[in-house]
Write an enzyme that holds these catalytic residues in place. Structure first.
Site: not given
Ligand SMILES: Cc1ncc(COP(=O)(O)O)c(C=O)c1O
Length: 366
Positions: A178
């Site tokens: 991110k």
């Molecule tokens: C659209 C979206 N939502 C949620 C997530 C989940 O984030 P995390 O990896 O911090 O749990 C991601 C990431 O990978 C994502 O791309």
């Protein structure tokens, strides 16, 4: 190898984390609150609740809204599965909705068509940093709580304000892919004080005060090390976004034969992921062969995302009641022909030129 992405970590991040380690205060100190205040201000919100990752942010947001067994939650079909998993883990049904082929996000009309009396909430995603049409969705479905999955979109801009400012709750992720990272981390942003209190309780074993338990919940807290890094990262956000946008504009100008994700009118992406949609002749197998060819030229590329209705572990729900005969041509096309290409702050223009030349050569675009 020119990497697909690299986190923007410098000596300030290292020093901030080392300070926490030396302090001996590793959890529940001041850094988490400081990070929350910084990002609440950046996203024009009154409340921010830092949590352990973006998936937890989505899960807790939906739980705080009362989503549970028997409910349906509308969910974009094109995505990393986190939002659908969060819905399913609460015992609710994810109702998958196709995305738009230009914006790669759900449009209001598709959500309206998929709504039923069981619809308890909507998740809209700012996919790859491209803002969803949050204001239009809220206008089209004013009585359904809207959760924005803003995992990718910190620093992007809608007409109405920065990404993270829309929806009853917006959920951020600080995963290393991110725009800013804390290793693992996430955040819920809201203007609703009662919801924020509920989120704080749910993130911390269901406690309203130390030792006072009001709900069965887990531990979804962010560490002080992670928050210290997040503070440093958040302070350089604008500079990171400027670099991302400059690199993205260069790609778009240099590769006119390729289809890129389109922001809605008046919006601007942070280009968290630089995606291209390859021409129709190139299905999944050809896209994967192209990724292998690019690798031989020293360029790391990757598949873009998933069409959730095709994932075997989700298919049982999808095939039964939940897709209700809807087709998913756009998410299938993007899942099959979508490719992520390298983009990260600090990427040298000479490296970007190598990527551009490799793509032109492999695609026969001169
Ligand atoms: C659209 C979206 N939502 C949620 C997530 C989940 O984030 P995390 O990896 O911090 O749990 C991601 C990431 O990978 C994502 O791309």
């Amino acid at each position: 190898m020119i990497r697909l992405t690299r986190p923007a970590i410098d000596d300030h991040d290292v020093a901030a984390m080392a300070d926490v380690l030396r302090s001996g205060m590793l959890v529940q100190g001041e850094r988490v609150g400081e990070l929350e205040a910084l990002l609440a201000q950046r996203c024009q919100r009154t409340h921010a609740v830092a949590v352990s990752n973006g998936t937890a942010a989505l899960y807790l947001a939906l739980q705080a809204l009362g989503v549970g067994p028997g409910d349906e939650v509308l969910c974009p079909n094109l995505t990393w599965p986190s939002p659908a998993h969060a819905i399913a883990n609460l015992g609710a049904d994810p109702v998958l909705v196709d995305v738009d082929l230009r914006e790669w996000n759900v449009l209001p009309a598709a959500l309206v068509a998929a709504r039923t009396p069981r619809t308890k909430a909507i998740v809209a995603i700012d996919q790859f940093g491209n803002p969803a049409r949050a204001a239009e969705i809220a206008k089209a479905l004013p009585d359904v709580p809207l959760v924005i999955d803003a995992a990718c979109s910190l620093g992007s801009d809608m007409v109405s304000g920065p990404c993270g400012s829309a929806g009853i709750v917006a959920c951020l992720s600080f995963h290393p892919r991110k725009v800013i990272t804390t290793g693992e981390g996430g955040m819920c942003l809201t203007n609703d004080a009662a919801l924020a209190d509920r989120l704080r309780l749910l993130r911390n074993h269901g406690q309203t005060a130390p030792g006072v338990f009001a709900a069965p919940s887990g531990n979804y807290r962010l560490t002080e090390m992670a928050a210290a890094m997040g503070i440093v990262q958040a302070r350089k956000l604008d500079q990171l976004i400027a670099q991302r946008r400059a690199l993205a504009e260069r790609y778009i100008a240099a590769l006119p034969a390729l289809a890129f994700q389109q922001p809605p009118p008046g919006s601007a992406s942070n280009y968290q992921t630089m995606g291209v949609l390859l021409p129709e002749a190139r299905g999944g197998a050809q896209r994967d062969a192209l990724i292998a060819k690019l690798r031989e030229r020293g360029v790391e590329a990757g598949r873009l995302s998933y069409a959730l209705h095709r994932l075997p572990h989700l298919k049982t729900w999808g095939d039964a009641a939940l897709t209700r005969g809807r087709a998913f041509p756009a998410s299938e096309a993007i899942a099959d022909r979508g490719m992520a290409i390298p983009l990260y702050p600090g990427m040298a223009q000479s490296d970007q030129d190598v990527v551009i030349a490799a793509l032109r050569a492999e695609l026969g675009h001169g």
